[in-house]
Design a protein around this motif. Sequence first.
Motif, short mmCIF file in Angstrom:
data_model
loop_
_atom_site.label_atom_id
_atom_site.label_comp_id
_atom_site.label_asym_id
_atom_site.label_seq_id
_atom_site.Cartn_x
_atom_site.Cartn_y
_atom_site.Cartn_z
N LEU A 260 0.84 -1.20 0.00
CA LEU A 260 0.00 0.00 0.00
C LEU A 260 0.87 1.25 0.00
O LEU A 260 0.36 2.36 -0.10
N TYR A 262 3.14 2.05 2.54
CA TYR A 262 3.55 2.51 3.86
C TYR A 262 4.96 2.03 4.18
O TYR A 262 5.27 0.85 3.99
N PHE B 93 -7.11 -6.45 5.44
CA PHE B 93 -6.84 -6.46 6.88
C PHE B 93 -8.07 -6.99 7.58
O PHE B 93 -9.04 -6.26 7.83
N GLN B 96 -9.92 -5.55 10.69
CA GLN B 96 -10.38 -4.17 10.68
C GLN B 96 -11.58 -4.02 9.74
O GLN B 96 -11.80 -4.85 8.86
N GLU B 99 -14.49 -0.10 6.15
CA GLU B 99 -14.24 1.34 6.07
C GLU B 99 -12.76 1.64 6.33
O GLU B 99 -12.12 2.38 5.57
N THR B 100 -12.22 1.06 7.41
CA THR B 100 -10.82 1.30 7.74
C THR B 100 -9.90 0.79 6.64
O THR B 100 -8.92 1.45 6.27
N LEU B 103 -10.04 3.37 3.90
CA LEU B 103 -9.43 4.64 4.28
C LEU B 103 -7.91 4.53 4.34
O LEU B 103 -7.19 5.45 3.96
N MET B 104 -7.43 3.36 4.80
CA MET B 104 -5.98 3.17 4.85
C MET B 104 -5.36 3.19 3.46
O MET B 104 -4.22 3.59 3.29
N ALA B 105 -6.14 2.69 2.50
CA ALA B 105 -5.59 2.58 1.15
C ALA B 105 -5.65 3.90 0.40
O ALA B 105 -4.88 4.11 -0.53
N LEU B 106 -6.56 4.81 0.80
CA LEU B 106 -6.70 6.08 0.07
C LEU B 106 -5.36 6.76 -0.10
O LEU B 106 -4.56 6.81 0.82
N ASN B 108 -2.59 9.16 0.03
CA ASN B 108 -2.37 10.07 1.13
C ASN B 108 -0.90 10.08 1.46
O ASN B 108 -0.16 9.24 0.96
N ARG B 110 2.16 8.90 3.50
CA ARG B 110 2.26 7.57 4.10
C ARG B 110 3.14 7.50 5.35
O ARG B 110 3.25 6.43 5.96
N ALA B 115 0.35 9.85 9.52
CA ALA B 115 -0.73 8.96 9.94
C ALA B 115 -1.22 9.31 11.34
O ALA B 115 -2.41 9.19 11.65
N PRO B 120 -10.12 12.05 9.14
CA PRO B 120 -10.82 11.92 7.86
C PRO B 120 -11.43 13.24 7.41
O PRO B 120 -12.18 13.86 8.16
N MET B 160 -9.43 -1.31 -2.59
CA MET B 160 -8.27 -0.70 -1.93
C MET B 160 -7.23 -0.27 -2.96
O MET B 160 -6.60 0.77 -2.83
N GLN B 164 -5.84 3.64 -3.87
CA GLN B 164 -4.45 4.08 -3.94
C GLN B 164 -4.20 5.00 -5.12
O GLN B 164 -3.15 5.62 -5.20
#
Lengths: 409, 246
Positions: A260, A262, B93, B96, B99-100, B103-106, B108, B110, B115, B120, B160, B164
Motif C-alpha cells: 500500500l 507505507y 486487513f 479491521q 471502512e478502515t 481509508l488506509m488505502a486512500l 495520502n 504515508r 498517519a 478523515p 483498496m 491508492q
Amino acid sequence: MTGSFLSRNPSVPVMLGAILALVFAVTVFSEAMGGGLSTSFVKTLGMTLCLALAALAMDLVWGYAGILSLGNIAFFGLGGYMIGMWLMAARTRDVVTANLAAQPIPPTPSEIDAAVAGQIFGVVGSDSFPLVWAFSGSLAAQLALVVLVPAALAAVFGWLAFRARVTGVYLSILTQAMTLALALWLFQNDSGLRGNNGLSGLQNIPGAEGVPQAEVALWFLWGSAAALALGYLLSAWLVSGKFGAVLRGIRDNESRVRFLGYPVEGYKLAIFTLSAAITGVAGALYYPQAGIVNPAEMMPIASIYLAVWVAIGGRGRLYGAVIGAVAVSLVSSFFTSGRLPDLDLGPVRLVWVDWWLVMLGAGFVAVTLLAPKGLGGLVDLWSRRRGADRHGADLGPDAGALREQEAEA
Amino acid sequence: MTSLLEVSGVSVSFDGFRAINNLSFRIGPAELRAVIGPNGAGKTTFMDIVTGKTRADSGTVRWGEKGLSLTGLSEARIAREGVGRKFQKPTVFEDQSVETNLLMALKNRRGPFAALIWRPKPAEMERMRELAGTIGLSAHLARKAGELSHGQKQWLEIGMLLAQEPKLLLVDEPAAGMTPAEREKTTEILVEAAKTRAVVVVEHDMEFVRRLNCRVTVLHEGSVLAEGSLDHVTSNKDVIDVYLGR
C-alpha cells in the motif's frame, strides 16, 4: 478510525475512573491519613501501577504491532537506573556534606566530591565518579535521560533489526539477547553502575528528609497513577487512529501494508522507540518505590513476566494489558509475601513462595489454550459481543497475527 | 506510443532455476492487458520484479515519462510511485472494518507522523463511500473485513487498489474462486479501471480473459511467447503447443 475519540475508545473513561477511584480510596485509608493501609501496601500498589504502564507499552509493540519484544524490561531497568543515579548522588551528597560540616576545618568542594564518590563506589573498589555519572548532579538532566536513554537504545537497535527485516521469533531472540547483554554489562563492577550491588537507598528522596515514608509512598502512588492515566490516554489516541490501523495491519499482514506504500520499518521503529520511552518512565517511577535497582531485575525471567501479563490480560486491547499486569502482580505479591501458611500434603509440602511460579506457568498455559482473549475477554462476555466464526483461520498470514480466538468482536 | 512501464531484458534465477529469462514487456498509460501462461511460466515472478519484491539479476525496469528505474527501490516506494498490486489470495486487513481498510488505502501521505495526525476529511469519506459503492460493499462498511465472503474480499482488495489511485494495477487471478455473477462484476470493474490507467491481469481462466476483450501476452518459461489479441495468440502454433494443446 472515524468518529470522536471517546466513541473510538469506550474503555478510556472507565479506566481513568478506576484509576481515580483506586487512588482516592487508597489515599483516604492510607497510614499517612491515619487509615489502616500499611505503607508497604501503598508502595506495592504504586509499583503495580508502574508495572501496568510497562505492560501497556508492551501491548503497544506486541499486541498492536506484532513485535514480541523481550527487550522492554531492559528499558524499564534503564529508566530506574537513570533516576537512581540522581537520587543516590544527591542523597549521598546531602549526608556527606552534613557529616563533614561537623569538622573543625570546612571541607573544600573537591573533598566533598571525593567523599561522595568514595561512599557510592567504595563497594566496587573505586573512589571517583565514572563518566556515565556526568549528569547525575542535575535532576532535570537525569529526568530527560529516563526517556532518552531507553528511546535511543530502542531506536538504534530497532533501526538495525527492522531494516534487516528480522521478524517473528528471531526478533524476540535478538531483543532478549540485547537485554541479557545489558544485564551482564551492568553486573560488571567497571561498568560504573556499582555492579551487582545496583543502586540502593532510592526510597530516600533528597530534600524530603523530614517527610515520613508513609507520605512519600502516597506521592509516588499519585505520580504512578498520573503516569498510567496519561500513558493510557496517549496509547488510546495512538492505536485508535490511522497510525493504529497501520500498526495492526503490520501485525497481521506486513507485506500488504508495504504494497500500500507505507514505510513499514518507520512505523515499527516509531512504536518500538515510543514504547521504550514509556517503559523508561514506568521504571523511573517504580524503582524509587522498590528502593533498589540492580541488574538481576533485567534477567530473562523478567522479560517473560511482561509478556505473560499482556497475554493473561489479553493481547491487542489496552485494558487487557493493565488488567493482566495488575491481577498477576498483585496475586504474585500475595503468594510470595510469605504470610500464607505452607500446606502439608503428606509426601509434598506446598511452599507457596516456591510453587507460585509453577502456578503462574500453569495459568499462562491454561489461558493460552483455553481463553486466548485473556482476562480482557471477560469484557466481551459482559458486552455480549461474539467474534465471527472464522473456521480456525488466523487474522493474517504473519507470525504475530492475532489468532481467531484472540480477536475482539 | 509512450509507455508507462517498460521491462527490458530482465532475467532472474532462483537456485539455478531461471524463473524469468530475458523478458521484455511494455504497457501504455491507459491499457488493459491480460497475461496468461502455464504454471511456472513466471507470471507471479514478473509481478514480484515490477513491485520490488524480487530483485532482477539483470535487465531494466523503467517507469513513467522520466524513465525512473524501479530496480533497487523498496516495495513501499514503488507503491507510492503508483504501482498497485492485488495478490492471488485476497489479502485485506481482516481484523479491521471495511471502512478502515478503504481509508488506509486512500492515496495520502504515508509516513508515521502523517498517519498520527490524520483525521478523515469530508472529501475522503465521500471518496471512500463512492469506492464502496463501486465494489458493492456500501452496506458492509462497519463489518470486519474478515467476515466477508471470498468474493467480497477480492472486491475489497480491488477497491483498496483503486483507492491508492495507482497508474498501474497488477492483478493476480482476480476471478479465482468467484461465482459467475461475481466474475461478471469483476470484469466490469477492471474494464472500467483500465479507462484511466494501465491494468495488467494475470489469469488462468480463458473464458475470463475473453470477456476482458483486450491484448494478451503469453508467457512461457520466463519469456514472452506471443502477444496480440486473444484470437491471434490462440491461433499461434507455439502457444497451442505449450499451453492450449495440453
